[in-house]
Scaffold this motif. Structure first.
Motif, PDB file in Angstrom:
ATOM      1  N   GLU A 164      22.190  12.547  39.432  1.00 61.32           N
ATOM      2  CA  GLU A 164      23.588  12.972  39.585  1.00 61.32           C
ATOM      3  C   GLU A 164      24.361  12.775  38.285  1.00 61.32           C
ATOM      4  N   LEU A 165      24.109  11.667  37.622  1.00 56.70           N
ATOM      5  CA  LEU A 165      24.791  11.415  36.349  1.00 56.70           C
ATOM      6  C   LEU A 165      24.460  12.544  35.358  1.00 56.70           C
ATOM      7  N   GLY A 166      23.180  12.888  35.297  1.00 58.11           N
ATOM      8  CA  GLY A 166      22.766  13.984  34.400  1.00 58.11           C
ATOM      9  C   GLY A 166      23.456  15.285  34.765  1.00 58.11           C
ATOM     10  N   SER A 167      23.500  15.573  36.061  1.00 56.33           N
ATOM     11  CA  SER A 167      24.122  16.840  36.489  1.00 56.33           C
ATOM     12  C   SER A 167      25.608  16.877  36.155  1.00 56.33           C
ATOM     13  N   ILE A 168      26.291  15.739  36.377  1.00 57.63           N
ATOM     14  CA  ILE A 168      27.737  15.713  36.079  1.00 57.63           C
ATOM     15  C   ILE A 168      27.954  16.004  34.599  1.00 57.63           C
ATOM     16  N   ILE A 169      27.191  15.311  33.749  1.00 55.91           N
ATOM     17  CA  ILE A 169      27.420  15.472  32.301  1.00 55.91           C
ATOM     18  C   ILE A 169      27.021  16.886  31.876  1.00 55.91           C
ATOM     19  N   HIS A 170      25.944  17.384  32.463  1.00 58.62           N
ATOM     20  CA  HIS A 170      25.517  18.753  32.122  1.00 58.62           C
ATOM     21  C   HIS A 170      26.620  19.750  32.449  1.00 58.62           C
ATOM     22  N   GLY A 171      27.262  19.550  33.615  1.00 64.59           N
ATOM     23  CA  GLY A 171      28.331  20.461  34.006  1.00 64.59           C
ATOM     24  C   GLY A 171      29.570  20.323  33.135  1.00 64.59           C
ATOM     25  N   LEU A 172      29.823  19.088  32.685  1.00 63.50           N
ATOM     26  CA  LEU A 172      31.033  18.861  31.879  1.00 63.50           C
ATOM     27  C   LEU A 172      30.890  19.409  30.469  1.00 63.50           C
ATOM     28  N   GLY A 173      29.649  19.534  29.985  1.00 60.65           N
ATOM     29  CA  GLY A 173      29.466  20.024  28.613  1.00 60.65           C
ATOM     30  C   GLY A 173      30.141  19.082  27.633  1.00 60.65           C
ATOM     31  N   THR A 174      30.721  19.657  26.581  1.00 64.81           N
ATOM     32  CA  THR A 174      31.283  18.785  25.541  1.00 64.81           C
ATOM     33  C   THR A 174      32.550  18.075  26.012  1.00 64.81           C
ATOM     34  N   THR A 175      33.090  18.452  27.193  1.00 65.92           N
ATOM     35  CA  THR A 175      34.267  17.715  27.675  1.00 65.92           C
ATOM     36  C   THR A 175      33.871  16.304  28.093  1.00 65.92           C
ATOM     37  N   ALA A 176      32.563  16.032  28.157  1.00 59.34           N
ATOM     38  CA  ALA A 176      32.126  14.680  28.545  1.00 59.34           C
ATOM     39  C   ALA A 176      32.142  13.722  27.356  1.00 59.34           C
ATOM     40  N   ALA A 177      32.527  14.217  26.169  1.00 65.95           N
ATOM     41  CA  ALA A 177      32.478  13.349  24.984  1.00 65.95           C
ATOM     42  C   ALA A 177      33.213  12.018  25.185  1.00 65.95           C
ATOM     43  N   PRO A 178      34.455  12.031  25.742  1.00 62.71           N
ATOM     44  CA  PRO A 178      35.147  10.741  25.910  1.00 62.71           C
ATOM     45  C   PRO A 178      34.356   9.779  26.789  1.00 62.71           C
ATOM     46  N   LEU A 179      33.648  10.294  27.773  1.00 59.51           N
ATOM     47  CA  LEU A 179      32.885   9.432  28.682  1.00 59.51           C
ATOM     48  C   LEU A 179      31.805   8.686  27.900  1.00 59.51           C
ATOM     49  N   LEU A 180      31.125   9.413  26.998  1.00 68.40           N
ATOM     50  CA  LEU A 180      30.022   8.777  26.276  1.00 68.40           C
ATOM     51  C   LEU A 180      30.540   7.884  25.149  1.00 68.40           C
ATOM     52  N   GLN A 181      31.766   8.195  24.662  1.00 73.27           N
ATOM     53  CA  GLN A 181      32.295   7.341  23.588  1.00 73.27           C
ATOM     54  C   GLN A 181      32.894   6.048  24.148  1.00 73.27           C
TER      55      GLN A 181
END
Length: 2046
Positions: free
Chosen positions: A426-443
């Motif tokens: 699920e974590l992978g799917s969420i990030i895959h769907g968010l694309g580069t908008t997930a950058a803040p999450l990973l930072q």
């Protein structure tokens, strides 16, 4: 049918009809009535109500079919709701009476059912009006249910649903009874009844509180029971019921509960626990479950689990997205707990675990992915991350505990694995769907997403390690900047932890997964990574044998890395190919002998390692073959082959090895088999021909193996069946939203779905659909499917004799087995045989003789009568393919006959269904089996079968088969259309709705019939209109069907009808039907809706949109869609659907539909569309973060910059809540499309003054320019988003806006443009794109916007411009830093892209700066010529342009080097492939040798502007490029000193500036010629223009010109290339630019010839200029060699241009009868400019020739120049000359005054030729002078040019002179004042010619007539200014004669002129009243008299004395003149001197 359209039933017409037509007639009448009643007036209805009610009630007794009874009920309800209600009770009683009837015969059943339906609708519509009668009714209905059969139960449930709906809370007394009845129906054996009961209960729970309070547990248990053995529709209906009831229980308000104290609100935990019970224990009670636990068997059936999973999703969706945001943490822990160790039963076997995991993933995906916006998804991801950390700690504790006693906790570890897998997926799917908008999450370091995922890579369970690797892959695809660092991190850990088995597998999975992600990342990874990975892989493989504990892991990891490396494609793999082939060679023994010895050595473990290694090697080669096809040369294939025979030998020995070493080898040997089969299927069969027999034996053994118990029909057969036939097998093979979980029900109880741990190698493959995890099947199944594929390939290549043996063996093996085993073997064998037939058909092979056909037929026929419907489908398909392969009509006819006979005799469902499908399939493949009687027989049999109401299955299959035949028979079917259509409509009207599959087949038949009829449906005759009505009627029945798939069929039928007969389809009702189903929960229905919409909007977008809005407005409360059409229109509804929809195909359809709508109506509904796009873009614009970034970076911190960033935040609710980034990208693309549509729609969209003016005239007008602020705001929001895709779209939008609006002036501030006020916004939008962490593609796009902005000239103030300029400087600094400083995140080609984008942007800015400066210097010259002052505004203007050049000038030194380096790279890259070996080994200045292919497109994109800029720079430096610092010219970047194509050895030699210049010269010329030689058809016009401009700039400098002038071959080659360009490119701009280059080449040649002549003169010291040495073309013979001659090439080119514009110039054409010597014609503006440019070149040609050469080209040149004159000399008003005429006269003058005309060697020849030319001009006059087509002025001017420009000997021959004088005489007598005027002017110039031999004859002949003319005008004074000018010119001519005349004649002339002048004078009295012209003439005459008087005073006095009247007149005139001067201070004649000179020739020809 028209007779049915009346308020009352037309009984007379009805009685005349047959039985079937009656049903159709009734249905049509009822349909009409339903529409008519609501719009009829109340009075009319009441008047006929009694009769109408009687008619409707009597129809109840006529056994109506299901659709008819529904319509009767609806109409009765509408009738009573509009008319009087007093008789309604009688109707209710009547219905109750019908229901009570004791008649149980089947014929009476429809009447009873109709009564039930009637009651339902009456209560629904009239509700409480019916008062208390409902208790009796409900009691009656429920009583009837006790002994009703399934149809009755179904209708009663739906009837009760309607009754409840109508009565609302009033029905409370009956709630319990209804609940009891529905409970029993919810577990009914009929699925349709279960669905109806679920709908009834769903209605009941709205009012019945007990359902979600006291009885909640029993409702839940009941639903679980209902799921057991259910089908898809039941699961959908019941899960909706269960989810809704639970959601209701959780959210019920205390207020409603206070009425009854016993209602308690249950907590969320309790509700979820209830669901969990169903998920974990199923439908059994507690006691039974505990008993089962003791026995150790799993009791939860999969369908219950799947049903409960869907209920979870409904539960959460009902509560909504905001609820989910608040309660996500509780939901997550509950759902993950379902697969944790607290419930071991759910996961006791691997299969159960996989099924449960899939359900959990589905719940999370459907809720998180479907309901949450991006911010909420980031929060959810953080929660999941926390869960992962918690589990990680548990595992760590257990793993670190050294005490073996306490280590029993490993069960915890294995149990936690499933929770982790679900969480990671699920974590992978969420990030895959968010694309580069997930950058803040990973930072976000506090969450630590990456650390969490990487930490579980070491988990002891392989499933978790794989899930973590997959999660990393998703992160990499979403955020490409992470791929490289993650790879480094994993490789580093892999090398560091080489001795840990978990680490070796875990990190190798991760690396493989990341490599699999690279193909989804356009920017790639650095090339060096491959090398590192290859080294690690080799190291692992070499060290595998060192430590037996981790041998298997290292072997697997090594090969996994090699295999995943292959996915990087040929460009990368080619560097490692030799190393990989070496590994491949070493993995198998060299000979069979070695294989034998190997077998006897070793033990079970070594064999495990060996098989693992060999399987891995096979997989690596398979990946290589499928991903790097480009490298598969014959040589490589030869190197791949040697190990194959050995691999096959090992395959044959596996069983014996297996026996020797026991069961441990079972799985490894299966995997080995699988890999070998896969590889062989990919290789060309020729390569392993020798091993066919051995392989076939193994394949047959696999199909018939006794230990293989898995029935694999559901994954083997579907790919081999025809897609259309799979519809027969019900919904479980169709695509649905629940496919992900429904799949497991498909596979049968003993197979779980696929899962990653079954085949780790699939982690780097492309996922099958979207972003979901690959799901490889268990090895036992995947071996079979690989074997089936390989059998197909090999069997089609073996000899026919061998085929017979194999087939017989297969048949025997089917016979030998029994029971379930037999079916498994049969499935495998039929699959393999189908696969073989498929291959054979595709390679056009032949099956073989009669002996082979027989067993084949036996095999297929056996399967055709199998109990498994899927097998029957596949067999029917195979039968048809068999007939296709045999291709013998007798054989085919025989097959059909067998099926006919079977169908006639058989009674069992199985054979009837199988054989009926076989007939359809035969038709499909063999297009009509030939004869028509065959068709008749087929149709006849299928008609009969389709009416067999005892078996719906037979009906379904027969109708499906019939639809195939209709489709395939085409026009042959026309005879059967009518009866078939009647049959279809009759069945639609009679088959019960519960048999949805029959209706679906009927729908397919109807669709096929409509297609067959096609455009004929538009016809107007009665037969066609009857067919059309039947089609529409069929569609109407299907639209009312409760089954969604039938509704989908109805929509696609209507879509077909709309295509063929649009006028007859009611668009508004179709659109309303589409709107209702837009959000259906059935995927196929949504797809049908959108496919239909997509078609409709292509024709009538505006109407569709209006109908949708109108429908929603009229709509009553029963339609509440999920999307708000009311507010945002259909377009907005589609946009929000696009945002929620997960199905890719559907999203594509939505986008296309919206694009069509936009194309059709965007310009008309501009504000609406822009607001939609703005709402989508603004809905989630996160301004706070942007604002903080931007304002801190802005040094000046100006006010406007702050305003920009804090747009007003509107608090009101948004129509779009948190749209996904992909939807926002689409909205931004729409904005760009809107702008381009407006461009085509008119000027007002881009002109604010015009737009405002039109808006005032018509306030409805809407123009794009009025929305500029919105456009900028949208572009800004998109360009500053977190999503990189959106940033790119935003920058593109900004670019489009800047380009389109740059030149729109601002009316309120003249001299400014409208965009100027937005400069702060543009700066703020661009700044983030230059931040260091921005990806190169975004920076590259931003550079393009920067240069467009600077170049657009919007900003004039340098300080404002500096902000954006500063951004470009920062990029340039980055470029200068060189390769070492480049980021290592992406492939080297990404930095190439960025560098070239920067250089291109600078080039564009520099080009604009230079062009502006040039314009200014031109303007400056003009201002200096006009006035000598420099006014203020002018100075401002220059400062801004100079300023721009100054801005660039500072960096030009650096830039020029970089530009030259880039051009040098480009030149190397354009070399043909045979020069590859000569390219520099380390690559170029900006590309590396390995990424050469990826770099090419970037160079192609940017070279042209860089070339132009370089040329301009060289022009400005005059080619002096010496560096003052170094003293040596350095042409490349400081970092990588690659000099021009030089080898490194000779690099030390210093070049002289001359050599450097020569190198640059050849580089620029080479690039240009190479490109212009063959510009690809897709080359942008800009590139060609830039290239030509570069050449122009280049040739502006003397040095390159001298090179081209001195090298004739080079000049000729260039001219030939340009000639070809003119032939292939039509654009006038390109042709003009080409001609300019040609002119410069010719000029270079002229300079060269001039220089040679000058130096020769100096050398010879020749004093006389006449004796020119022979330089120039043609030497002393005058011959020009085509191909070698510059002159010839130039002439060719000019002729090409001229003949294209004026075909009449071509002598070949003119000679032909097709072209008459027609009138002269005016050319278009561009045509005129082209012709003029060509003429300029023509006139320069002689100067490049030697005298003899000039003689040979002169005739051609003269012919062309005079030809142009003759063809274009059109008379224009005011005597203006056409541009072409002016140019031809100018050219003529150039030729005539050429020095060659006077050179002694050519003089005589020239004279002859020029005389001929003059004759040609004279011949242009019309001989009889009546109809003069040509413009005399032009011709007279030409003659004058001849007279004045040639040597006298040409024109002084008497005959010619006479002719010329004659022409002037004619002109003098012309009636046209313009001609006279020009004539006088021309004669004046001739009279003044110094050579008297030329001028005197003209003076003698023409002066008298001039004076005579003037004397005539004494009497007739001039009427207008034209006549006045003629007189003035005449006077000037005579005055000139006086000056020329000899002394003795002068007096006479003055005496003639003075009286004339004085006669024009006026006295003071008449001066006041005179006309304007008379007054002007008076003043002119007076001036002349005043001049002549003093000059020739003696003559003057004489004349005055001789005539007193004249004297008096003169005196009064002078006096009057002085008076008028006194009166008027502003003298009037100040204007006059201008008058005489106002119309002069545009060009001075003399």
């Amino acid at each position: 049918m028209e007779l049915a359209h009346s308020l009352l039933l037309n009984e007379e017409a009805y009685n005349h009809l047959g039985e079937f037509q009656k049903a159709e007639f009734i249905f049509e009448w009822l349909r009409f009535l339903e529409k008519l009643l609501p719009v009829t007036s109340r009075a009319d209805v009441r008047e006929k109500q009694k009769k109408l009610a009687e008619q409707l009630i009597s129809l109840l007794n006529s056994s109506p079919g299901p659709p008819t009874r529904r319509l009767i009920a609806k109409n009765l309800a509408i009738l009573y709701s509009i008319g009087d209600t007093f008789s309604v009770y009688q109707t209710v009683d009547k219905c109750n009476e019908l229901i009570r009837s004791k008649d149980d015969s089947p014929s009476y059943l429809p009447t009873k059912l109709a009564a039930v339906v009637c009651l339902g609708y009456l209560y629904k519509k009239l509700g409480r009006i019916l008062g208390n009668s409902f208790t009796d009714t409900v009691g009656n209905v429920l009583k009837a249910m006790k002994n009703a059969e399934s149809q009755g139960r179904y209708e009663i449930m739906l009837g009760l649903q309607n009754i409840l709906n109508g009565l609302g809370a009033a029905a409370t007394p009956c709630h319990r009874d209804i609940y009891k009845a529905a409970r029993s129906c919810l577990t009914d054996r009929s699925m349709a009844v279960r669905c109806a009961a679920a709908k009834c209960l769903l209605e009941l729970q709205k009012e019945a509180v007990f359902m979600w309070s006291t009885d909640l547990d029993s409702v839940a248990t009941l639903c679980f029971k209902s799921f057991d053995g259910s089908n898809y529709d039941v699961r959908i209906a019941v899960s909706k019921l269960l989810g809704t009831v639970l959601a209701r229980a959780v959210t019920c308000k205390q207020a409603t509960a206070s009425a009854r104290q016993n209602v308690r609100k249950i907590s969320l935990d309790e509700a979820m626990e209830l669901l969990a019970t169903g998920f974990l224990r199923g439908s059994s009670g507690f006691l039974r479950a505990s008993g089962d636990i003791l026995k150790g068997i799993s009791s939860v059936s999969r369908d219950i689990r799947v049903g409960v999973t869907q209920a979870y999703v409904v539960f959460v969706s009902t509560l909504g997205g905001q609820w989910l945001e608040r309660n996500f943490s509780a939901l997550l822990s509950h759902i993950l707990d379902l697969v944790s160790q607290s419930h071991p039963k759910a996961i006791q076997t691997q299969m159960d675990a996989i099924c449960c995991r899939r359900c959990i993933s589905f719940i999370l995906r459907a809720t998180v992915g479907g309901l949450l916006g991006e911010k909420a998804q980031i929060a959810a991801a953080k929660e999941i991350c926390q869960a992962i950390w918690k589990l990680k700690k548990v595992v760590d504790v257990v793993m670190s505990d050294g005490n073996l006693e306490t280590r029993i906790g490993t069960t915890d570890v294995t149990a936690s694995q499933h929770v982790l897998v679900c969480a990671l997926h699920e974590l992978g799917s969420i990030i895959h769907g968010l694309g580069t908008t997930a950058a803040p999450l990973l930072q976000d370091s506090s969450t630590g997403v990456l650390d969490a995922v990487i930490s579980v890579i070491l988990h002891p369970s392989i499933s978790v390690r794989l899930a973590a690797a997959w999660c990393l892959r998703c992160i990499a695809v979403a955020l490409p900047s992470y791929v490289s660092p993650l790879l480094d991190r994993c490789i580093e850990r892999l090398s560091a932890l080489k001795s840990s088995p978990e680490a070796v597998t875990g990190y190798s999975f991760a690396v493989a997964a990341l490599l699999g992600a690279v193909k989804h990342c356009p920017l790639g990874i650095p090339h060096g990574k491959g090398k590192v990975i290859m080294t690690v892989a080799e190291d692992l493989l070499c060290s595998a044998s060192q430590n037996s504990r981790i041998s298997i892991q290292r072997t697997q990891a090594g090969w996994l890395l090699v295999a995943s490396l292959m996915t990087l494609g040929p460009a990368v793999v080619q560097h490692y190919l030799p190393r990989m082939l070496l590994l491949w060679k070493c993995v198998f023994p060299l000979s069979t002998k070695d294989l034998e010895t190997e077998r006897s050595r070793g033990d079970s473990f070594t064999w495990q390692v060996t098989l693992e290694g060999r399987a891995g090697a096979l997989c690596a080669i398979k990946t290589f073959v499928s991903y790097c096809g480009g490298l598969l040369t014959d040589e490589v294939i030869q190197r791949l082959l040697p190990p194959l025979p050995c691999a096959v030998d090992l395959l044959t020995r596996l069983p014996s090895i297996h026996k020797m070493y026991g069961n441990a080898l079972k799985t490894p040997s299966m995997i080995y088999r699988h890999r070998l089969y896969e590889l062989l299927a990919l290789l060309p069969p020729k390569t392993y021909e020798g091993k066919f027999c051995a392989i076939l034996k193994e394949l047959v053994a696999d199909f018939t193996a006794t230990d293989n118990q898995m029935a694999a029909s559901t994954f083997l057969l579907p790919p081999l069946c025809h897609q259309d036939d799979l519809l027969l097998l019900g919904p479980f093979l169709q695509e649905t939203d629940h496919r992900f979980i429904e799949e497991q029900l498909l596979l049968g109880s003993n197979i779980a779905g696929g899962s990653l741990e079954y085949d780790p190698y699939s982690i780097y493959e492309k996922a099958a659909e979207g972003d979901s995890v690959p799901k490889p099947l268990p090895p036992a199944l995947s071996v079979i499917s690989a074997a089936v594929r390989l059998f197909g390939v090999i069997f089609s290549h073996v000899a026919e004799s061998q085929r017979l043996q194999v087939l017989e063996k297969l048949l025997a093996s089917i016979k030998q087995t029994k029971g379930a085993r037999q079916q498994t073997v049969q499935v495998n064998i039929v699959s393999a045989f189908s696969s073989f037939l498929k291959h054979l058909a595709s390679c056009k092979g032949n099956l073989g003789p009669e002996e082979v056909r027989r067993p084949a037929l036996t095999l297929v026929m056996g399967a055709l009568e199998s109990n498994n419907p899927l097998l029957r489908c596949a067999a029917a398909e195979s039968l048809a393919r068999l007939a296709q392969v045999v291709a013998d009509s007798a054989f085919t006819a025989g097959l059909a006959q067998v099926s006919f006979d079977k169908l006639k005799s058989a009674r069992d469902v199985v054979s009837r269904t199988g054989h009926s499908l076989a007939l359809g399939s035969l038709y499909r493949y063999l297009g009509g089996i030939g004869s028509t009687q065959h068709l008749n027989a087929c149709v006849g049999i299928l008609y009969t079968l389709s009416q067999d109401s005892t078996s719906p299955d037979v009906q379904t299959w027969a109708l499906h088969s019939l639809s195939l035949i209709i489709d395939s028979a085409g026009p042959l079917y026309h005879v059967h259309v009518e009866p078939t259509l009647s049959l279809v409509v009759m069945l639609l009207l009679t088959v019960p709705p519960a048999y949805a599959e029959v209706h679906q087949s009927l729908g397919r038949c109807l669709n096929a019939l409509i297609t067959t009829l096609g455009p004929e449906l538009q016809g107007s005759n009665t037969a066609v209109s009857a067919l059309r009505t039947s089609c529409l009627l069929g569609c109407a029945v299907m639209q009312d069907n409760p089954d969604c798939l039938v509704q989908a069929q109805a929509i696609s039928c209507l879509q077909q009808l709309h295509m063929f007969a649009p006028r007859h389809v009611n668009l508004s009702s179709l659109v309303s039907c589409l709107c209702v189903n837009l959000c259906s929960c059935y995927l196929l229905l949504r797809r049908a809706v959108l496919a239909c919409l997509r078609q409709l909007v292509q024709r009538e977008a505006a109407e569709v949109s209006e109908h949708a809005v109108a429908f929603v407005k009229d709509c009553r409360e029963d339609f509440t869609p999920d999307i708000n059409i009311r507010e945002v229109g259909l377009e907005g509804a589609l946009l929000s659907l696009l945002d929620k929809e997960l199905d890719q195909r559907l999203c594509q359809d939505i986008k296309e539909t919206l694009s069509h709508m936009l194309t059709s109506v965007a310009v008309e509904k501009l504000s609406f569309w822009l607001k939609l796009c703005k709402d989508v873009l603004a809905a989630s614009a996160d301004f706070t973060s942007v604002a903080s970034v931007d304002t801190t970076q802005e040094e000046e911190g100006t006010k406007e910059d702050d305003d920009v960033l804090t747009f007003e935040s509107d608090e009101r609710s948004h129509p779009f809540t948190n749209p996904k980034w992909s939807t926002r990208v689409f909205a931004a693309e729409c904005v760009c499309k809107i702008i381009s549509h407006c461009e085509n729609a008119g000027r007002a969209h881009f002109d604010i003054a015009l737009a405002q003016e039109r808006k005032q005239r018509d306030s409805r007008g809407d123009f794009l320019v009025l929305h500029l602020a919105d456009l900028i705001r949208m572009a800004f929001m998109a360009a500053t988003d977190h999503s990189d895709q959106l940033r790119l779209s935003g920058l593109q939008t900004l670019l489009v806006v800047v380009r389109r609006f740059a030149s729109v002036p601002e009316p309120e501030f003249p001299g400014h443009v409208i965009l100027e006020q937005y400069q702060a916004n543009v700066g703020a939008a661009l700044r983030p794109a230059f931040a260091p962490e921005t990806p190169p593609d975004v920076t590259a796009k931003a550079c393009q916007v920067c240069s467009a902005w600077i170049a657009s000239g919007v900003v004039s103030d340098l300080n404002d411009l500096r902000r954006v300029h500063q951004l470009l400087i920062s990029s340039l600094t980055k470029v200068q830093a060189g390769k070492e400083a480049q980021s290592q995140l992406y492939n080297e080609s990404a930095s190439t892209m960025e560098i070239l984008a920067v250089l291109k942007a600078w080039a564009e800015v520099y080009i604009v700066a230079v062009e502006r400066e040039k314009k200014q210097s031109d303007a400056h010259k003009q201002t200096l010529t006009i006035t000598n002052s420099t006014d203020e505004s002018y100075r401002d203007f220059t400062s801004s342009a100079d300023g721009l050049l100054d801005l660039v000038q500072a960096d030009l030194g650096t830039l020029s080097k970089l530009w030259l380096a880039a051009l040098q790279d480009f030149a190397l890259l354009t070399l043909p492939s045979e020069y590859a070996s000569q390219l520099p080994v380390e690559g170029g200045a900006f590309y590396t040798a390995e990424t050469i292919e990826n770099a090419r497109p970037h160079y192609h994109n940017s070279w042209a502007l860089i070339l132009y800029a370089t040329a301009l720079w060289l022009t400005s430096t005059g080619f002096l490029v010496v560096d003052p610092d170094e003293g040596v010219t350095n042409l490349s970047r400081p970092v990588t000193p690659t000099t021009m194509c030089q080898d490194s050895s000779s690099r030390a030699a210093v070049k002289s500036p001359e050599d450097v210049n020569t190198d640059i010269f050849h580089l620029i010329l080479g690039i240009s010629v190479e490109f212009l030689c063959s510009p690809r058809s897709d080359s942008a016009m800009e590139n060609i223009t830039a290239c030509l401009h570069a050449l122009q700039a280049f040739l502006d400098v003397p040095w390159p010109r001298s090179k081209i002038g001195g090298d004739q071959e080079l000049g000729v080659e260039l001219l030939n290339v340009l000639h070809r360009l003119i032939l292939t490119r039509e654009s006038p701009d390109i042709q003009l630019a080409t001609l300019e280059v040609v002119r410069q080449i010719l000029f270079a040649a002229q300079e060269h010839v001039r220089e040679k002549r000058r130096s020769a003169e100096v050398d010879d010291g020749a004093a006389e200029k006449e004796t020119l040495p022979e330089f120039g073309e043609g030497k002393d013979t005058g011959g020009l060699v085509p191909g070698k001659s510059l002159v010839f090439a130039t002439l060719e080119l000019c002729v090409c241009i001229l003949v294209r514009q004026l075909p009449q110039l071509n002598p070949k054409v003119t000679g032909s009868p097709a072209v008459k010597a027609g009138k002269p014609q005016l050319l278009s503006e561009s045509g005129s400019r082209l012709v003029s440019a060509a003429l300029v070149i023509l006139s320069d040609i002689p100067s490049v020739c030697s005298p003899e050469g000039s003689v040979s080209v002169l005739p051609t040149i003269l012919y062309l120049i005079i030809g142009v004159l003759r063809e274009t000399a059109v008379k224009l008003p005011d005597g203006q000359l056409p541009l072409t005429v002016a140019a031809s006269l100018q050219a003529l003058k150039g030729i005539l005054s050429s020095p060659m005309a006077r050179a002694e060697k050519s003089r005589t020849a020239w004279t002859e030729l020029l005389r001929s030319a003059l004759v040609t001009v004279l011949d242009c006059w019309d001989p009889d002078g009546a109809q003069q087509e040509l413009d005399e002025v032009s011709l007279l001017t030409a003659i004058t040019v001849f007279i004045l420009s040639t040597s006298p000997e040409v024109t002084t021959i008497e005959c010619l002179q006479k002719h010329c004088i004659e022409k002037f005489k004619i002109a003098l007598d012309s009636k046209d004042p313009v001609v006279q005027l020009k004539c006088y002017q021309l004669l004046l110039s001739i009279f003044q010619y110094p050579n008297r031999a030329v001028s005197y004859p003209y003076i003698h002949s023409l002066a008298p007539s001039i004076v005579g003319k003037l004397q005539e005008t004494e009497k007739t004074k001039p009427e207008n200014s034209a006549e006045l000018q003629v007189i003035q010119e005449g006077i000037k001519a005579v005055a000139a004669l006086i000056a020329i005349a000899e002394e003795e004649h002068r007096a006479y002339l003055v005496a003639c002129l003075l009286p004339l002048l004085i006669s024009f004078l006026l006295d003071e009295n008449s001066l006041g009243s005179a006309t304007n012209s008379a007054r002007n003439l008076h003043e002119f005459a007076l001036q002349n008299v005043m001049q002549i008087g003093p000059q020739y005073s003696s003559v003057f006095k004489k004349v005055m004395a001789s005539s007193p009247t004249m004297k008096a007149r003169l005196e009064s005139a002078v006096k009057g003149n002085q008076e008028s001067i006194k009166v008027k201070t502003t003298p009037k004649h100040a204007k006059n001197p201008g008058k005489s000179s106002s119309i002069q020739l545009k060009t001075n020809f003399f």
